[in-house]
Design a protein around this motif. Structure first.
Motif, PDB file in Angstrom:
ATOM      1  N   THR A  16       0.867  -1.179  -0.118  1.00 18.07           N
ATOM      2  CA  THR A  16      -0.077   0.005   0.051  1.00 18.07           C
ATOM      3  C   THR A  16       0.870   1.279  -0.018  1.00 18.07           C
ATOM      4  N   GLU A  17       0.336   2.225  -0.307  1.00 16.21           N
ATOM      5  CA  GLU A  17       1.056   3.551  -0.290  1.00 16.21           C
ATOM      6  C   GLU A  17       1.697   4.010   1.070  1.00 16.21           C
ATOM      7  N   GLU A  18       0.900   3.767   2.073  1.00 15.72           N
ATOM      8  CA  GLU A  18       1.134   4.100   3.457  1.00 15.72           C
ATOM      9  C   GLU A  18       2.570   3.235   3.808  1.00 15.72           C
ATOM     10  N   VAL A  19       2.512   2.013   3.523  1.00 18.97           N
ATOM     11  CA  VAL A  19       3.631   1.235   3.600  1.00 18.97           C
ATOM     12  C   VAL A  19       4.979   1.442   3.063  1.00 18.97           C
ATOM     13  N   LEU A  20       4.621   1.860   1.618  1.00 24.10           N
ATOM     14  CA  LEU A  20       5.743   2.332   0.929  1.00 24.10           C
ATOM     15  C   LEU A  20       6.287   3.710   1.194  1.00 24.10           C
ATOM     16  N   LYS A  21       5.433   4.622   1.740  1.00 22.90           N
ATOM     17  CA  LYS A  21       5.901   5.771   2.413  1.00 22.90           C
ATOM     18  C   LYS A  21       6.635   5.702   3.701  1.00 22.90           C
ATOM     19  N   SER A  22       6.481   4.992   4.416  1.00 22.44           N
ATOM     20  CA  SER A  22       6.874   4.936   5.834  1.00 22.44           C
ATOM     21  C   SER A  22       8.265   4.210   5.673  1.00 22.44           C
ATOM     22  N   THR A  23       8.464   3.117   4.346  1.00 20.03           N
ATOM     23  CA  THR A  23       9.570   2.587   4.269  1.00 20.03           C
ATOM     24  C   THR A  23      10.633   3.361   3.499  1.00 20.03           C
ATOM     25  N   GLY A  24      10.039   4.300   2.702  1.00 21.12           N
ATOM     26  CA  GLY A  24      10.915   5.059   1.728  1.00 21.12           C
ATOM     27  C   GLY A  24      11.146   4.397   0.541  1.00 21.12           C
ATOM     28  N   ILE A  25      10.154   3.589  -0.012  1.00 20.93           N
ATOM     29  CA  ILE A  25      10.362   2.644  -1.056  1.00 20.93           C
ATOM     30  C   ILE A  25       9.681   3.260  -2.380  1.00 20.93           C
ATOM     31  N   GLY A  26      10.467   3.581  -3.302  1.00 19.67           N
ATOM     32  CA  GLY A  26       9.940   4.273  -4.666  1.00 19.67           C
ATOM     33  C   GLY A  26      10.645   5.580  -4.724  1.00 19.67           C
ATOM     34  N   PHE A  27      10.450   5.886  -5.868  1.00 19.59           N
ATOM     35  CA  PHE A  27      10.904   7.529  -6.253  1.00 19.59           C
ATOM     36  C   PHE A  27      10.266   8.516  -5.534  1.00 19.59           C
ATOM     37  N   ASP A  28       8.854   8.153  -5.442  1.00 17.65           N
ATOM     38  CA  ASP A  28       7.837   9.196  -4.975  1.00 17.65           C
ATOM     39  C   ASP A  28       7.987   9.471  -3.328  1.00 17.65           C
ATOM     40  N   PHE A  29       8.605   8.439  -2.517  1.00 21.37           N
ATOM     41  CA  PHE A  29       8.846   8.484  -1.384  1.00 21.37           C
ATOM     42  C   PHE A  29      10.286   7.955  -0.679  1.00 21.37           C
ATOM     43  N   ALA A  30      11.209   8.373  -1.781  1.00 23.32           N
ATOM     44  CA  ALA A  30      12.692   8.220  -1.388  1.00 23.32           C
ATOM     45  C   ALA A  30      13.007   9.449  -0.495  1.00 23.32           C
ATOM     46  N   PRO A  31      13.677   9.353   0.633  1.00 24.13           N
ATOM     47  CA  PRO A  31      13.881  10.322   1.677  1.00 24.13           C
ATOM     48  C   PRO A  31      14.762  11.522   0.900  1.00 24.13           C
ATOM     49  N   MET A  32      13.875  12.691   0.911  1.00 22.81           N
ATOM     50  CA  MET A  32      14.493  13.974   0.373  1.00 22.81           C
ATOM     51  C   MET A  32      13.791  15.249   1.239  1.00 22.81           C
ATOM     52  N   THR A  33      14.751  15.868   1.680  1.00 19.11           N
ATOM     53  CA  THR A  33      14.100  17.172   2.733  1.00 19.11           C
ATOM     54  C   THR A  33      14.691  18.363   2.288  1.00 19.11           C
ATOM     55  N   LEU A  34      13.781  19.403   2.231  1.00 21.92           N
ATOM     56  CA  LEU A  34      14.273  20.688   1.891  1.00 21.92           C
ATOM     57  C   LEU A  34      15.253  21.340   2.897  1.00 21.92           C
ATOM     58  N   GLU A  35      16.126  22.077   2.749  1.00 19.43           N
ATOM     59  CA  GLU A  35      16.896  22.605   3.569  1.00 19.43           C
ATOM     60  C   GLU A  35      16.124  23.646   4.706  1.00 19.43           C
ATOM     61  N   LYS A  36      16.411  24.002   5.791  1.00 18.48           N
ATOM     62  CA  LYS A  36      15.689  24.648   6.827  1.00 18.48           C
ATOM     63  C   LYS A  36      15.421  25.922   6.339  1.00 18.48           C
ATOM     64  N   GLY A  37      14.049  26.289   6.538  1.00 22.14           N
ATOM     65  CA  GLY A  37      13.638  27.573   5.940  1.00 22.14           C
ATOM     66  C   GLY A  37      13.301  27.623   4.272  1.00 22.14           C
ATOM     67  N   GLN A  38      13.599  26.393   3.666  1.00 17.48           N
ATOM     68  CA  GLN A  38      13.271  26.726   2.154  1.00 17.48           C
ATOM     69  C   GLN A  38      11.950  26.167   1.907  1.00 17.48           C
ATOM     70  N   GLN A 104       1.278  -7.928   0.346  1.00 23.57           N
ATOM     71  CA  GLN A 104       1.131  -6.560   0.292  1.00 23.57           C
ATOM     72  C   GLN A 104       1.556  -6.242   1.817  1.00 23.57           C
ATOM     73  N   GLU A 105       2.115  -7.237   2.709  1.00 22.16           N
ATOM     74  CA  GLU A 105       2.359  -6.819   4.021  1.00 22.16           C
ATOM     75  C   GLU A 105       3.995  -7.003   4.127  1.00 22.16           C
ATOM     76  N   LEU A 106       4.557  -6.063   4.883  1.00 23.79           N
ATOM     77  CA  LEU A 106       5.906  -6.014   5.122  1.00 23.79           C
ATOM     78  C   LEU A 106       6.147  -7.103   6.213  1.00 23.79           C
ATOM     79  N   ILE A 107       6.963  -8.109   5.834  1.00 20.54           N
ATOM     80  CA  ILE A 107       7.088  -9.327   6.829  1.00 20.54           C
ATOM     81  C   ILE A 107       8.822  -9.232   7.640  1.00 20.54           C
ATOM     82  N   HIS A 108       9.322  -8.906   6.613  1.00 21.46           N
ATOM     83  CA  HIS A 108      10.940  -8.707   7.381  1.00 21.46           C
ATOM     84  C   HIS A 108      11.547  -7.568   6.458  1.00 21.46           C
TER      85      HIS A 108
END
Length: 160
Positions: A16-38, A104-108
């Motif tokens: 599911t999208e929630e699991v992919l987002k929480s694990t950072g799987i996929g280009f849409d959910f890859a960890p990226m953050t803007l710099e502070k203030g941006q 569709q469930e994260l086992i390990h």
């Protein structure tokens, strides 16, 4: 700096999208953050456009890659996946994560740290180039001149 996905089914079918987002799987959910203030004054559409542009540029440079159906099972619980590292990848530590899903469930999940380093002549040349840039530049110019003179001499004998 480098993000590669190798999966059995396409990423959007894994969970599911929630699991992919929480694990950072996929280009849409890859960890990226803007710099502070941006992030101030930026809409969600602006941030998504920024993220999409980064992904496109990284894919163009082969620093973001995705291979569906790239995992080969060579035993009941043993698998193999190959990731091609581009020449422009940064040297240093990398985190490798393996996720196991069923229905569709994260086992390990398993995480390992890998260190990408230079070795042999590449390491020696890199150290020399950055420690003594003037002499490295001089050596490359002299090598180019020598190669040109040698090629000229050889072609003169062949054609003349």
């Amino acid at each position: 700096s480098f993000y590669a996905i190798v999966s059995t089914p396409p990423v959007d079918e894994i969970s599911t999208e929630e699991v992919l987002k929480s694990t950072g799987i996929g280009f849409d959910f890859a960890p990226m953050t803007l710099e502070k203030g941006q992030e101030k004054g930026r809409s969600a559409a602006d941030i998504k456009g920024f993220r999409d542009a980064i992904v496109r540029l990284k894919q163009k440079d082969r620093l973001f890659s995705e291979e569906e159906y790239g995992v080969a099972f060579i035993g009941r619980s043993l698998f193999r996946a190959a990731v091609t590292l581009p020449a422009n990848i940064t040297v240093g530590p990398f985190e490798t994560r393996v996720y196991l899903f069923r229905n569709q469930e994260l086992i390990h999940q398993y995480s390992a740290r890998l260190d990408l380093e230079r070795e042999g002549i590449e390491d020696t040349l890199h150290a020399f180039a950055f420690s003594y840039p003037f002499f490295y530049g001089l050596a490359t110019v002299l090598m180019a001149i020598g190669s040109g003179l040698l090629a000229s001499s050889i072609f003169r004998r062949v054609t003349g």
